[in-house]
Design an enzyme around this catalytic site. Sequence first.
Site, PDB file in Angstrom:
ATOM      1  N   LYS A   1       0.845  -1.205   0.000  1.00 49.31           N
ATOM      2  CA  LYS A   1       0.000   0.000   0.000  1.00 49.31           C
ATOM      3  C   LYS A   1       0.874   1.246   0.000  1.00 49.31           C
ATOM      4  O   LYS A   1       0.608   2.209  -0.718  1.00 49.31           O
ATOM      5  CB  LYS A   1      -0.926   0.002   1.228  1.00 49.31           C
ATOM      6  CG  LYS A   1      -2.046  -1.021   1.127  1.00 49.31           C
ATOM      7  CD  LYS A   1      -2.819  -1.132   2.426  1.00 49.31           C
ATOM      8  CE  LYS A   1      -3.771  -2.317   2.383  1.00 49.31           C
ATOM      9  NZ  LYS A   1      -4.374  -2.646   3.663  1.00 49.31           N
TER      10      LYS A   1
ATOM     11  N   GLN B   1      -5.113  -2.016   9.934  1.00 44.63           N
ATOM     12  CA  GLN B   1      -4.762  -3.269   9.252  1.00 44.63           C
ATOM     13  C   GLN B   1      -5.263  -4.462  10.071  1.00 44.63           C
ATOM     14  O   GLN B   1      -5.048  -4.533  11.271  1.00 44.63           O
ATOM     15  CB  GLN B   1      -3.236  -3.327   9.068  1.00 44.63           C
ATOM     16  CG  GLN B   1      -2.746  -4.455   8.196  1.00 44.63           C
ATOM     17  CD  GLN B   1      -3.234  -4.373   6.749  1.00 44.63           C
ATOM     18  OE1 GLN B   1      -3.305  -3.295   6.187  1.00 44.63           O
ATOM     19  NE2 GLN B   1      -3.601  -5.508   6.187  1.00 44.63           N
TER      20      GLN B   1
ATOM     21  N   ASP C   1     -11.454   2.540   4.243  1.00 48.13           N
ATOM     22  CA  ASP C   1     -11.760   1.134   3.994  1.00 48.13           C
ATOM     23  C   ASP C   1     -13.273   0.922   3.877  1.00 48.13           C
ATOM     24  O   ASP C   1     -13.720  -0.132   3.426  1.00 48.13           O
ATOM     25  CB  ASP C   1     -11.220   0.249   5.135  1.00 48.13           C
ATOM     26  CG  ASP C   1      -9.887  -0.405   4.785  1.00 48.13           C
ATOM     27  OD1 ASP C   1      -9.585  -0.517   3.577  1.00 48.13           O
ATOM     28  OD2 ASP C   1      -9.160  -0.803   5.707  1.00 48.13           O
TER      29      ASP C   1
END
Length: 289
Positions: free
Chosen positions: A51, A95, A118
Amino acid sequence: MSKAKILDGKKIAADLRLQMKAQVDAMDEPPILAVVMVGENEASRIYVRNKQKAAAEIGIICQVYEFSDSIGENALLQSLDELNENHHIHGIIVQQPLPPHLNAQNILRHISPSKDVDGFGLYNSGKLMSGENGGLAAATPKGILRLLEETKEPLSGKLAVVIGRSQIVGRPLAQMLLNMDCTVLIAHSKTKNLKELTKQADIVVAACGQPQMVKGDWVKDGAIVIDVGINRKEDGKLCGDTVFDELSEKVSWITPVPGGVGPMTVAMLLENTIYAALHAEKCCCHCGH
Ligand code: NDP
């Protein structure tokens, strides 16, 4: 011989990154994405590194906040509060997986909706439920919709079978497809006669994490197949949730693994970060942000 056309996520994502770079270059300040990591997890570290690399390529700053796996839930929520309130930060992701003593739902729901790139929080998933696909929607399903757009096939009225009902893939994707007027069937580990259902589908999305479960005789001729799965075989090679060689002789479109959905997920995360930066509330402390 392969009949199917390939949905080349790697290339589509690279093209999208070029467009996003031009968009970021034209912004007054670069978008900043905060990535929260808790504990040591080799796979998470690799995902985060990917990322960071993709973000850097297009001018997004990716700041990683690492916490020990002994951190308590309240301390982590407090750190998220600080990131929520920091006007220099536009997007926040936590994460996963998180250590088992932390309640992932509580933590994900704590991210401010305007920074929830997200799209896993209640506000953004609720927006999907109310029929809106835009804004900060979950990256993997959003990437899948982009891949389906590439086929130029109208989605309205198509029967889609989504295998998997996770919060990050199956559920939000099913909702997005419903919002696009597909008729949607969500399958899961308790679904009976799955093969009989997928055989009727115009679109089959395999997101169950079961190596090569969907075989050639599970789909009808001309179907569109999206393989989300990332599994490692005994020989160490990657494979999806479908048998690519068998399906590609029958279907009209198919995604490879790797190089299909995976690169699109990262691209959509970056797109969400740019969206969050463009829609960010301005700071009122006269610091110029
Ligand atoms: P989860 O393990 O959270 O969910 C798997 C889902 O599949 C569950 O709903 C489960 O059912 C269902 N399932 C499991 N076995 C079967 C079966 N035999 N028949 C039908 N349904 C079944 O996985 P994720 O959604 O997180 O990920 C799915 C796959 O996609 C994984 O391989 C993962 O690595 C990959 N992935 C890839 C991404 C990408 O960018 N390419 C991003 C995210 C994930 P139940 O609910 O009943 O347990």
